[in-house]
Design a protein around this motif. Structure first.
Motif, PDB file in Angstrom:
ATOM      1  N   PHE A 102       5.053   1.036  -0.252  1.00 23.16           N
ATOM      2  CA  PHE A 102       5.324   0.882  -1.690  1.00 23.16           C
ATOM      3  C   PHE A 102       6.774   1.225  -2.041  1.00 23.16           C
ATOM      4  O   PHE A 102       7.463   0.455  -2.721  1.00 23.16           O
ATOM      5  N   CYS A 154      -2.846   2.393  -4.449  1.00 23.37           N
ATOM      6  CA  CYS A 154      -1.833   3.399  -4.125  1.00 23.37           C
ATOM      7  C   CYS A 154      -1.985   4.658  -4.969  1.00 23.37           C
ATOM      8  O   CYS A 154      -2.357   4.585  -6.145  1.00 23.37           O
ATOM      9  N   ASP A 163       0.852  -1.189   0.000  1.00 17.67           N
ATOM     10  CA  ASP A 163       0.000   0.000   0.000  1.00 17.67           C
ATOM     11  C   ASP A 163       0.887   1.239   0.000  1.00 17.67           C
ATOM     12  O   ASP A 163       2.102   1.146  -0.177  1.00 17.67           O
ATOM     13  N   ASP A 164       0.286   2.406   0.224  1.00 20.60           N
ATOM     14  CA  ASP A 164       1.054   3.655   0.190  1.00 20.60           C
ATOM     15  C   ASP A 164       2.163   3.699   1.233  1.00 20.60           C
ATOM     16  O   ASP A 164       3.180   4.368   1.030  1.00 20.60           O
ATOM     17  N   THR A 191       2.662   8.557  -4.698  1.00 26.93           N
ATOM     18  CA  THR A 191       3.530   7.555  -4.064  1.00 26.93           C
ATOM     19  C   THR A 191       4.212   6.684  -5.103  1.00 26.93           C
ATOM     20  O   THR A 191       5.427   6.464  -5.056  1.00 26.93           O
ATOM     21  N   VAL A 192       3.436   6.206  -6.069  1.00 26.26           N
ATOM     22  CA  VAL A 192       3.913   5.187  -7.003  1.00 26.26           C
ATOM     23  C   VAL A 192       4.934   5.718  -8.007  1.00 26.26           C
ATOM     24  O   VAL A 192       6.041   5.171  -8.136  1.00 26.26           O
TER      25      VAL A 192
END
Length: 369
Positions: free
Chosen positions: A97, A125, A93-94, A129-130
């Motif tokens: 990640f 997410c 998740d966030d 973040t990603v």
């Protein structure tokens, strides 16, 4: 074994027909034998290697020395490994990640994106973040565009990434124009033909444009969805001519071509010679004017086209098209080929030049020497 040696030997599944398959089989058997569902690795590279081991097991790639019992034991690990990989990626998740994707080996990037996509990480997410985390891990835009779910999940952000640099136009060229592209390329739904046109224009005018890609644009068919029209093609052609002129202004290059003439003193119908001096390679054809004047009846003219000008072979098949068999080995494997390109090699160019000049010289009285 050192960490470096182990890194080199990491299992990677390249496909059922790849020559590396047999080399990896002993390590596949070792990992499958030692795998314990109660002690699943926590490092991302280890999990990705398990995913590759799973693919070897699914295709039955195991040591030849294994009997039926050993093979069944190894294949029994398939659902356990699959479950372990799924649990690892569904827990992303966030909050974790960036940690999970950090330091992943380059040859595992494709597997990483595939498993993140398959287990819904892009839906869970945020793009903030990603995308920075993947960039920090060394994943390039070309790799991100290969993931359909990532591109759709972060539609607006991926459009901005594409439009950020003229060099991104190369992804459009590979998608729409280039033959035999290794990765599939997905564009964001919000990326419009106007965006494509703007990006291609900027690329054509850029200092670092690849001449091979400029040539593909110039020779492409018009494609409104890709932003390619007659004006863009003309712009690319002019840019291609400019690049070529700049290249040959610095280097003279290698002289090639074809010379055709008609002789009043030559007895043979045709004499062929090759000038292979240090300056280049030039084919020379000389035809007898006496022979041409004495073979003006219809059957003889047809015979000349086949045997003198060599428009057709002994089976009456045209020699003028560019046949794949006439391409040299380097011509087949080098260069950037377009999807609709009519590929012409040195042999076909020589035939084209010689037949064109033969026609012009043979029927022009002033050409005789």
């Amino acid at each position: 074994m050192s960490e470096d040696d182990e890194a080199v030997r990491r299992v990677r599944f390249y496909g059922t027909n790849d020559l590396a398959t047999g080399w990896y089989v002993p390590r596949v058997a070792e990992i499958a034998d030692q795998f314990d569902p109660k002690k699943v690795p926590t490092r991302t590279d280890d999990i990705l290697e398990l995913h590759n081991v799973q693919q070897y097991l699914e295709h039955g790639f195991l040591p030849n020395a294994y009997n039926e019992e050993k093979r069944d034991q190894a294949k029994a690990q398939i659902p356990r490994i699959r479950s372990a990989v799924a649990r690892f990626f569904t827990a992303i998740d966030d909050t974790n990640f960036a940690t999970v994707v950090s330091g992943v080996r380059r040859d595992y990037h494709g597997d990483l994106l595939d498993l993140l996509s398959r287990h819904g990480a892009f839906e869970r997410c945020e793009s903030e973040t990603v995308l920075p985390a993947l960039a920090a891990a060394g994943l390039r835009l070309a790799e991100l565009l290969a993931s359909k779910k990532l591109v759709r999940a972060y539609n607006a952000q991926m459009r901005d990434e594409l439009r950020a640099s003229p060099q991104s136009a190369e992804h459009l060229i590979r998608k729409y124009l280039q033959e035999d592209v290794r990765r599939e390329i997905h564009l964001p739904p919000s990326f419009t033909p106007a965006d494509a046109r703007e990006l291609l224009e900027a690329y054509i005018d850029s200092e670092y444009a690849n001449p091979n890609y400029i040539r593909l644009i110039a020779s492409a068919k018009e494609n409104p969805s890709a932003g390619i029209d007659a004006k863009l093609k003309l712009r690319a052609k002019r840019r291609n001519d400019e690049i070529s002129a700049n290249i040959f202004a610095e280097k003279e290059g290698f002289r090639t071509g074809c010379e055709v003439g008609v002789s009043t003193t030559q007895y043979e119908p045709v004499v062929f010679g090759m000038d292979d001096s240090s300056e280049g390679l030039v084919s020379r054809y000389t035809y007898s004017s006496r022979w041409l004047e004495e073979t003006l009846d219809s059957p003889s003219i047809l015979n000349n086209f086949q045997h003198l000008f060599e428009f057709a072979d002994s089976q009456a098949l045209l020699t003028l098209p560019s046949y794949p068999a006439n391409l040299g080995v380097m011509e087949q494997i080098m260069g950037t080929t377009g999807k609709t390109e009519y590929k012409v090699g040195a042999a076909s160019r020589t035939i084209d030049w010689s037949t064109l000049l033969s026609m012009a010289s043979s029927f022009c009285p002033w050409a005789a020497s």
